[in-house]
Every structure is written in C-alpha cells, then in structure tokens.
Scaffold this motif. Structure first.
Motif, short mmCIF file in Angstrom:
data_model
loop_
_atom_site.label_atom_id
_atom_site.label_comp_id
_atom_site.label_asym_id
_atom_site.label_seq_id
_atom_site.Cartn_x
_atom_site.Cartn_y
_atom_site.Cartn_z
N SER A 10 22.84 1.29 45.92
CA SER A 10 23.38 1.81 45.40
C SER A 10 23.24 3.62 45.00
N GLU A 11 24.23 4.22 44.34
CA GLU A 11 24.12 5.54 44.21
C GLU A 11 23.41 5.82 43.42
N PRO A 12 22.33 7.21 43.91
CA PRO A 12 21.93 7.64 42.87
C PRO A 12 21.97 8.26 41.71
N ASP A 13 21.64 7.82 40.40
CA ASP A 13 22.35 8.95 39.24
C ASP A 13 21.64 10.40 39.34
N GLU A 14 21.79 11.21 38.56
CA GLU A 14 22.17 12.53 38.52
C GLU A 14 20.49 12.88 37.43
N LYS A 15 19.52 11.86 37.83
CA LYS A 15 17.90 12.40 36.91
C LYS A 15 16.69 13.10 38.65
N MET A 16 16.65 14.38 38.62
CA MET A 16 15.57 14.10 38.96
C MET A 16 14.52 14.90 38.19
N ARG A 17 13.26 14.80 38.77
CA ARG A 17 11.38 15.41 38.52
C ARG A 17 11.53 17.13 39.11
N ASN A 18 10.63 17.28 38.16
CA ASN A 18 10.07 18.90 38.44
C ASN A 18 11.41 19.82 39.35
N LEU A 19 12.81 19.86 39.11
CA LEU A 19 13.57 20.91 40.15
C LEU A 19 13.36 22.40 38.83
N THR A 20 13.17 23.24 40.02
CA THR A 20 13.29 24.62 39.37
C THR A 20 14.94 25.56 40.75
N GLN A 21 14.84 26.98 39.95
CA GLN A 21 15.76 27.17 40.70
C GLN A 21 15.14 27.52 41.62
N GLN A 51 23.50 26.86 46.68
CA GLN A 51 23.40 28.39 45.96
C GLN A 51 24.14 28.51 44.43
N GLU A 52 24.22 27.11 43.65
CA GLU A 52 24.70 27.41 42.66
C GLU A 52 23.16 27.73 41.39
N PRO A 53 23.81 27.67 40.64
CA PRO A 53 22.42 27.77 39.46
C PRO A 53 22.14 26.94 39.19
N LEU A 54 20.58 26.16 39.01
CA LEU A 54 20.46 24.66 38.50
C LEU A 54 20.92 24.29 36.83
N GLU A 55 21.65 24.71 36.30
CA GLU A 55 22.11 24.84 34.85
C GLU A 55 23.44 23.82 35.70
N LYS A 56 24.35 23.70 36.57
CA LYS A 56 25.62 24.00 36.97
C LYS A 56 25.43 23.45 38.41
N LEU A 57 24.13 22.80 38.52
CA LEU A 57 24.06 21.51 39.57
C LEU A 57 24.92 20.03 39.66
N ASP A 58 25.59 19.77 40.48
CA ASP A 58 25.57 18.35 40.89
C ASP A 58 24.70 17.57 40.89
N THR A 59 23.56 17.21 40.74
CA THR A 59 22.33 17.12 40.84
C THR A 59 22.63 15.26 41.38
N LYS A 60 24.02 14.80 40.80
CA LYS A 60 24.25 13.44 41.44
C LYS A 60 24.29 13.43 43.11
N LYS A 61 25.72 14.57 43.43
CA LYS A 61 26.39 15.18 44.43
C LYS A 61 25.74 16.08 45.58
N MET A 62 24.53 16.70 44.60
CA MET A 62 23.81 17.40 45.90
C MET A 62 22.23 16.53 46.54
N GLN A 63 22.59 15.37 45.75
CA GLN A 63 20.99 14.12 46.09
C GLN A 63 21.90 13.63 47.50
N LYS A 64 22.86 12.68 47.01
CA LYS A 64 23.82 12.22 47.59
C LYS A 64 23.96 13.09 49.24
N VAL A 65 24.17 14.07 49.68
CA VAL A 65 24.57 14.67 50.63
C VAL A 65 23.24 15.51 51.31
N ALA A 66 22.20 15.40 50.73
CA ALA A 66 20.87 15.54 50.88
C ALA A 66 20.18 14.59 51.68
N ILE A 67 20.69 13.73 50.88
CA ILE A 67 20.38 11.80 52.69
C ILE A 67 21.10 11.78 53.03
#
Length: 293
Positions: free
Chosen positions: A235-246, A137-153
């Motif tokens: 290992s844990e994923p880093d914050e990098k993601m590809r082609n991600l939009t709101q 629900q957060e804006p893309l620019e404020k998204l913690d992509t590393k945490k988001m990938q971890k909980v998504a897995i």
C-alpha cells in the motif's frame, strides 16, 4: 625187411634232415633287430654328411634414379600428410571460431537489451530524485509528506549491470587463431571491458549512498507502518512522519545532490557501455559476415 632194419632206415632218414636244418641255420642266421636299428640311427661319417649350399644372389646396385624416385615418393607422402593435418586443423578451428562469433553476437544482443532496460530505470529514478530534491527545499509546514515519502522510496533502488562475458573470455583465450589475431576484435573487447570496470566502480558507490544517506532518514522519520508499506509495495504510505525538522530536510537535500550526481554518472556510463556493445556487435557482424544471424 625186418623191424630192426626199418628202424635203422628211419633213423638214418631223420638224421640228414636235422643236419640240413642246422646247415640252413648256419648259412642264414636270423637278423638282429637291435643291431639293425643301431645301424640305422648311426649318423654317417663327417666326410659323408650332406651339405646344402645356398644359391649365390647377385645384388646389383640400383640406378641413382630409383633412389631419387623413392626419396621423392617419401617426401610427397610426408607433405600430403602434413597438408591433410593442416586442412583438418583449419576446419576444426574455423568451426570453433564460428561458434564463438555466434555466441558473442548473442551475448552482445543480450547486453544491449539489458542496458536499455537499466538506462530507462535509471532515468526514471533520476526524475524521482529531482522531484525529491525540489520537495526538500520547501518549508516543513508546506511539505507534502506523503508524496515526499513515496519519491524517497523510489530513490532507494539500483539496477546493476552484469555483462555476458562467456564468449569474450573464450575468444581472449583463443587469440592465437588467425581469424582473431588478424582482426581488430581485441581492441573492441578491451574498450568494452574497460567501460564495464568503470561502470562497476560507480555502481559500488550507489549502495554506499543508500546505506549512509537514505536508510538513516527512513529509520528516524518514517513510521513502521509506512516503511513496511513502502518497501513491501502492499500500500502507499500516509502523511504521518516522526521527529521531522527543517534541518532534517536540509540535510537530506544536501545528500540528495550526491545521490543525483551518482545517478547521472550511472546513466552516462551505461549509455557509453551500450554504445561499445553496439560497435563491437557491428564489427563482429561485418568482419565475419554474420548479417543473417
């Protein structure tokens, strides 16, 4: 005496002896052996044959009381055989029922332990889904992509329940036994199996949601290194993601609502199934006096 007179005397003496011998032969002829044998083997005339007469046995009729006694003894023998067979069958059936009851108790204990573990994991995954939904629900620019990938897995998991139905299936085939037919065990088994089918229906939805919602998001927006690290747990994923939009975040957020609903349903069904297992276990233990097992 002259020689001629002596010869005459000798001749006259010999002749009577010869005549005497002839007389004896004529008076006592030699018996014919063949004739004697023939006479011995010749059967006696029919009217002179020896006749063996069997003694006449008097068969007096038994008193009716003896017939009644014999019939009673036969009846008692048959009844004793029938009773002995029933006793033997009852002993065999009782032992078979005891084995099935004990096996059911062990199966139900195994099921409840397994269900406790599944419920705990499902609740943990539900908390991860709630966290993921909030992050999306957060804006893309404020998204913690590393945490988001971890909980998504973490949302890409499932713990299917496979019940131990060996004893239950055997008991259903032996319901003709009085120890089972005179009890309420079949109603408990029916409710338990009914909730198992309901749980499996919900369980079948889980992999469909994962393939349709999570897998496409992972393949489009995770880097290969992050995706491999996440699923191999190296290992844990880093914050990098590809082609991600709101819009991608919004789309996954909507899909997470459906995943959370299914997750919540799984928890309720597993809890109800565990309750059925506990009630069936308590009934069997009380009905068949298995408190010590």
């Amino acid at each position: 005496m002259s020689t001629d007179d002596q010869k005459d005397t000798d001749k006259s003496g010999e002749e009577p002896e010869a005549e005497g011998q002839k007389t004896d032969a004529a008076e006592n002829p030699m018996p014919d052996i063949k004739e004697d044998n023939k006479q011995i083997s010749t059967p006696p005339p029919e009217n002179e044959m020896e006749v063996h007469h069997h003694p006449q046995l008097d068969h007096k009729p038994k008193p009716w009381k003896e017939y009644l006694l014999e019939g009673l003894m036969i009846f008692i023998a048959v009844m004793l055989g029938f009773i002995a067979e029933n006793i033997r069958e009852d002993i065999t059936n009782s032992e078979h029922v005891r084995q099935l009851r004990s096996q059911m108790v062990q199966d139900l204990k195994t099921d409840t332990i397994r269900l406790d573990d599944i419920i705990a994991n499902e609740k943990r995954m539900l908390r991860s889904n709630d966290t993921l939904f909030s992050l999306l629900q957060e804006p893309l620019e404020k998204l913690d992509t590393k945490k988001m990938q971890k909980v998504a897995i973490n949302a890409h998991n499932m713990w299917p329940f496979h019940p131990s139905l060996g004893a239950i299936t055997a008991i259903k085939n032996e319901l003709h036994l009085k120890q089972f037919s005179n009890s309420e065990i079949i109603s408990y088994i029916a409710r338990y199996e009914g909730n198992i089918e309901l749980l499996h229906t919900v369980q079948d939805i889980t992999p469909q949601y994962q393939r349709n919602f999570l897998d496409p998001f992972f393949s489009r927006h995770f880097t290969p290194a992050n995706l491999d690290a996440a699923f191999s747990h190296t290992s844990e994923p880093d914050e990098k993601m590809r082609n991600l939009t709101q819009e991608d975040l919004t789309q996954l957020g909507a899909e997470m609502v459906l995943i959370r609903i299914n997750n919540d349903e799984l928890i309720r069904d597993n809890q109800e199934l565990k309750q059925d297992a506990v009630e069936l276990l308590q009934y069997v233990t009380k009905q068949y006096h298995l408190s010590d097992e």
